[in-house]
Design a protein around this motif. Structure first.
Motif, PDB file in Angstrom:
ATOM      1  N   ALA A  18      75.730  63.098 144.309  1.00  0.00           N
ATOM      2  CA  ALA A  18      74.467  63.774 144.570  1.00  0.00           C
ATOM      3  C   ALA A  18      74.403  64.272 146.018  1.00  0.00           C
ATOM      4  CB  ALA A  18      73.293  62.840 144.280  1.00  0.00           C
ATOM      5  N   VAL A  19      74.806  63.420 146.958  1.00  0.00           N
ATOM      6  CA  VAL A  19      74.784  63.805 148.370  1.00  0.00           C
ATOM      7  C   VAL A  19      75.756  64.956 148.629  1.00  0.00           C
ATOM      8  CG1 VAL A  19      75.191  63.013 150.729  1.00  0.00           C
ATOM      9  CG2 VAL A  19      74.104  61.491 149.073  1.00  0.00           C
ATOM     10  N   ALA A  20      76.904  64.944 147.960  1.00  0.00           N
ATOM     11  CA  ALA A  20      77.899  65.995 148.149  1.00  0.00           C
ATOM     12  C   ALA A  20      77.331  67.371 147.825  1.00  0.00           C
ATOM     13  CB  ALA A  20      79.133  65.717 147.303  1.00  0.00           C
ATOM     14  N   GLU A  21      76.508  67.454 146.782  1.00  0.00           N
ATOM     15  CA  GLU A  21      75.937  68.745 146.405  1.00  0.00           C
ATOM     16  C   GLU A  21      75.012  69.269 147.498  1.00  0.00           C
ATOM     17  OE1 GLU A  21      76.675  70.728 143.779  1.00  0.00           O
ATOM     18  OE2 GLU A  21      78.287  69.254 143.547  1.00  0.00           O
ATOM     19  N   VAL A  22      74.263  68.367 148.138  1.00  0.00           N
ATOM     20  CA  VAL A  22      73.377  68.781 149.223  1.00  0.00           C
ATOM     21  C   VAL A  22      74.196  69.118 150.471  1.00  0.00           C
ATOM     22  CG1 VAL A  22      71.377  68.140 150.624  1.00  0.00           C
ATOM     23  CG2 VAL A  22      71.558  67.326 148.272  1.00  0.00           C
ATOM     24  N   ALA A  23      75.244  68.336 150.731  1.00  0.00           N
ATOM     25  CA  ALA A  23      76.080  68.560 151.919  1.00  0.00           C
ATOM     26  C   ALA A  23      76.771  69.915 151.874  1.00  0.00           C
ATOM     27  CB  ALA A  23      77.114  67.445 152.058  1.00  0.00           C
ATOM     28  N   LYS A  24      77.059  70.408 150.680  1.00  0.00           N
ATOM     29  CA  LYS A  24      77.752  71.693 150.558  1.00  0.00           C
ATOM     30  C   LYS A  24      76.956  72.843 151.167  1.00  0.00           C
ATOM     31  CE  LYS A  24      80.350  70.456 146.374  1.00  0.00           C
ATOM     32  NZ  LYS A  24      80.472  70.646 144.905  1.00  0.00           N
ATOM     33  N   LEU A  70      84.278  77.746 159.321  1.00  0.00           N
ATOM     34  CA  LEU A  70      84.003  77.269 160.675  1.00  0.00           C
ATOM     35  C   LEU A  70      82.817  76.300 160.639  1.00  0.00           C
ATOM     36  CD1 LEU A  70      84.341  80.601 162.705  1.00  0.00           C
ATOM     37  CD2 LEU A  70      86.064  78.794 162.379  1.00  0.00           C
ATOM     38  N   PRO A  71      82.814  75.315 161.559  1.00  0.00           N
ATOM     39  CA  PRO A  71      83.759  75.070 162.646  1.00  0.00           C
ATOM     40  C   PRO A  71      85.031  74.383 162.163  1.00  0.00           C
ATOM     41  CG  PRO A  71      82.077  73.376 162.664  1.00  0.00           C
ATOM     42  CD  PRO A  71      81.688  74.352 161.589  1.00  0.00           C
ATOM     43  N   ALA A  72      86.122  74.632 162.855  1.00  0.00           N
ATOM     44  CA  ALA A  72      87.417  74.085 162.438  1.00  0.00           C
ATOM     45  C   ALA A  72      87.493  72.577 162.612  1.00  0.00           C
ATOM     46  CB  ALA A  72      88.533  74.767 163.233  1.00  0.00           C
ATOM     47  N   HIS A  73      86.695  72.031 163.513  1.00  0.00           N
ATOM     48  CA  HIS A  73      86.776  70.590 163.803  1.00  0.00           C
ATOM     49  C   HIS A  73      85.452  69.908 163.470  1.00  0.00           C
ATOM     50  CE1 HIS A  73      90.126  72.260 166.155  1.00  0.00           C
ATOM     51  NE2 HIS A  73      90.698  71.077 165.974  1.00  0.00           N
ATOM     52  N   ALA A  74      85.040  69.999 162.210  1.00  0.00           N
ATOM     53  CA  ALA A  74      83.779  69.386 161.778  1.00  0.00           C
ATOM     54  C   ALA A  74      83.802  67.871 161.911  1.00  0.00           C
ATOM     55  CB  ALA A  74      83.477  69.783 160.342  1.00  0.00           C
ATOM     56  N   ASP A 102      85.689  67.052 151.622  1.00  0.00           N
ATOM     57  CA  ASP A 102      85.602  68.483 151.913  1.00  0.00           C
ATOM     58  C   ASP A 102      84.214  69.024 151.630  1.00  0.00           C
ATOM     59  OD1 ASP A 102      87.168  70.740 152.876  1.00  0.00           O
ATOM     60  OD2 ASP A 102      86.709  71.644 150.925  1.00  0.00           O
ATOM     61  N   ALA A 103      83.398  68.292 150.869  1.00  0.00           N
ATOM     62  CA  ALA A 103      82.023  68.734 150.654  1.00  0.00           C
ATOM     63  C   ALA A 103      81.302  68.891 151.990  1.00  0.00           C
ATOM     64  CB  ALA A 103      81.272  67.733 149.774  1.00  0.00           C
ATOM     65  N   PHE A 104      81.641  68.014 152.962  1.00  0.00           N
ATOM     66  CA  PHE A 104      81.073  68.142 154.296  1.00  0.00           C
ATOM     67  C   PHE A 104      82.010  68.867 155.259  1.00  0.00           C
ATOM     68  CE2 PHE A 104      81.092  66.437 158.645  1.00  0.00           C
ATOM     69  CZ  PHE A 104      79.946  67.063 159.091  1.00  0.00           C
ATOM     70  N   PRO A 134      76.302  63.727 156.159  1.00  0.00           N
ATOM     71  CA  PRO A 134      75.914  62.623 155.275  1.00  0.00           C
ATOM     72  C   PRO A 134      76.068  61.264 155.945  1.00  0.00           C
ATOM     73  CG  PRO A 134      77.403  64.162 154.161  1.00  0.00           C
ATOM     74  CD  PRO A 134      77.429  64.506 155.612  1.00  0.00           C
ATOM     75  N   ALA A 135      75.108  60.377 155.693  1.00  0.00           N
ATOM     76  CA  ALA A 135      75.236  58.998 156.168  1.00  0.00           C
ATOM     77  C   ALA A 135      76.294  58.252 155.369  1.00  0.00           C
ATOM     78  CB  ALA A 135      73.898  58.281 156.064  1.00  0.00           C
ATOM     79  N   SER A 136      76.590  58.736 154.177  1.00  0.00           N
ATOM     80  CA  SER A 136      77.661  58.169 153.349  1.00  0.00           C
ATOM     81  C   SER A 136      79.011  58.556 153.927  1.00  0.00           C
ATOM     82  CB  SER A 136      77.551  58.703 151.915  1.00  0.00           C
ATOM     83  OG  SER A 136      78.752  58.505 151.200  1.00  0.00           O
ATOM     84  N   ASN A 137      79.811  57.559 154.318  1.00  0.00           N
ATOM     85  CA  ASN A 137      81.128  57.859 154.880  1.00  0.00           C
ATOM     86  C   ASN A 137      82.029  58.571 153.878  1.00  0.00           C
ATOM     87  OD1 ASN A 137      80.729  56.826 157.489  1.00  0.00           O
ATOM     88  ND2 ASN A 137      81.094  54.742 156.785  1.00  0.00           N
ATOM     89  N   GLU A 138      81.903  58.203 152.612  1.00  0.00           N
ATOM     90  CA  GLU A 138      82.738  58.831 151.591  1.00  0.00           C
ATOM     91  C   GLU A 138      82.508  60.337 151.548  1.00  0.00           C
ATOM     92  OE1 GLU A 138      83.194  58.928 146.709  1.00  0.00           O
ATOM     93  OE2 GLU A 138      82.442  57.109 147.676  1.00  0.00           O
TER      94      GLU A 138
END
Length: 456
Positions: free
Chosen positions: A336-342, A365-369, A357-359, A348-352
């Motif tokens: 669920a968080v991945a869909e919002v992060a996209k 860009l940016p290349a170094h997220a 790549d969702a985050f 995300p507070a979730s480390n996973e």
């Protein structure tokens, strides 16, 4: 730091320990489901993703019906919580946590989540868990945490060209010093029509530098009565920073900013660096010709920054506590968080999810997220002040003078004045009191500094 670690250990222990299930509350049926409301704020793309989260939950849980309400700001959430019909579940800015807890507008989540076998440990950013821990309890579930970082134009700031010119440069995107930051500003400003850097002349703007220099912004981390900018560590950090930010060869002047603000100058290639949070990314991506990347906030002595932290909370009296807790568990699930992060706005507070790549979105860009993830550990959380915006308003002309006054003769006197003004906001004069005779006490203030219900 030790006290913070102890509090986190207490909270985590409470979350992982066996705890009594909450008392049974209202249960719905497929024909008559429990009705709950969820309130959140954010960019249009985030709102659409959150609507999808709600729709999926309703599909998976036919005995519960969650309706979604989007508002335009975090202040609107607090206003709604104080109304006669508060939302059952809501997204909250950490800055408003003190208000919500003190006014009993929420209920702690640790036991509710532990009863649903939610494991914390390394699954969530510890700093985010700390940010939403008060009174030894996890008050809200961290959802997003975004540290302030430096965005830089890679066409104006070229590390290889700087090295060839024998200028100080960072070895990686993980760390850089203030001297390297200043050199980058000078290099960008050497380009025709460009300036090097802009930092907002606000408490939020200077806070990372104060903390990095070993200072403190307030006299107390929980219930401050004054700023401490006149203290030695704060002044030393300010002096070093202002040496760059008061140089109008390196930074845009107020007149230049009136014609074209810092963000516009950055997107049009006229400014080398600005400070900001993750929510700047989608805005910057709208300019296809803009080449940008991110760095942590520069270190004076220590690696420090501030952050924008959001959490999912449950109201004090939801339609169904168990159903509300089930929704929180659903909303914080990685998928669920991945869909919002996209959408690109949140860390995300979730480390996973933060490491996926969702985050990271490596094709954009940016290349170094990953800089955002690394900088979370450096966040210093200022006090949760309900009157933060009032404080910024009172100090605005004085901070502007620090940055832009043609002559700054005495930094000590200037910061002492700022600290004194902060005290009139943080500890305003008492309201008129009744004298023993029943008349107003003439010694009391007839025009006390007002308090505000707004939050930063």
């Amino acid at each position: 730091m030790a006290a913070g670690a102890l509090l986190l250990a207490t909270v985590l222990a409470g979350c992982s320990a066996d705890s009594d299930n909450p008392p049974p509350d209202r249960q719905g049926t497929a024909k008559k489901p429990v009705k709950l409301t969820f309130m959140a704020y954010g960019a249009a793309e985030e709102v659409e993703a959150l609507k999808g989260t709600v729709a999926q939950f309703n599909q998976d849980n036919p005995k519960v019906k969650v309706s979604f309400t989007a508002v335009d700001s975090e202040q609107a959430v607090v206003k709604a919580l104080r109304s006669e019909t508060p939302p059952d579940i809501y997204l909250l800015s950490r800055q408003d946590l003190g208000t919500v807890v003190s006014e009993k507008l929420n209920q702690p989540l640790d036991e509710l989540l532990a009863a649903r076998d939610i494991a914390f440990g390394d699954d969530y950013k510890r700093d985010a868990l700390m940010a939403f821990s008060e009174e030894g309890r996890l008050q809200c579930m961290p959802y997003a945490v975004s540290p302030m970082v430096i965005y830089f134009n890679t066409n104006l700031i070229d590390w290889n060209a700087m090295r060839e010119a024998d200028l100080p440069t960072p070895r990686s995107h993980a760390f850089w010093t203030f001297d390297q930051f200043a050199a980058a500003a000078e290099f960008a400003a050497s380009r025709p029509g460009a300036k090097g850097v802009h930092i907002d002349p606000t408490l939020e703007g200077i806070a990372p530098f104060i903390y990095s220099g070993g200072g403190e912004l307030f006299d107390d981390p929980k219930q401050p009565t004054s700023l401490t900018l006149s203290e030695e560590k704060d002044r030393e950090a300010l002096a070093e920073v202002l040496d760059v930010l008061r140089n109008n060869q390196l930074t845009p002047t107020p007149k230049q900013l009136e014609k074209s603000d810092a963000l516009e100058r950055f997107t049009t290639g006229k400014l080398g660096m600005i400070a900001g949070y993750r929510n700047l990314v989608p805005e910057l991506r709208k300019t296809p010709s803009l080449q940008f990347d991110v760095m942590p906030m520069p270190a004076i002595d220590n690696e420090r920054t501030i952050g924008d932290v959001k959490g999912l909370c449950i109201s004090a009296t939801p339609g169904s506590t168990s159903a509300a807790a089930d929704f929180v568990v659903h909303a914080m699930a990685p998928e669920a968080v991945a869909e919002v992060a996209k959408a690109g706005y949140l860390v995300p507070a979730s480390n996973e999810v933060a490491e996926s790549d969702a985050f990271l979105q490596r094709d954009q860009l940016p290349a170094h997220a990953e800089v955002f993830n690394r900088s979370v550990r450096d966040i210093v959380t200022p006090p949760a002040l309900e009157i933060w915006s009032l404080l910024e308003e009172a100090l605005a002309p004085h901070l502007h003078q620090l940055f832009y006054a043609r002559v700054l003769e005495d930094l000590q006197a200037a910061t002492e004045e700022i600290d004194e003004i902060s005290r009139t906001v943080l500890t305003p004069p008492a309201e008129e009191t009744e004298s023993p005779s029943g008349t107003a006490d003439p010694s009391s203030s007839s025009d006390p500094t007002p308090t505000s219900s707004s939050s930063p």
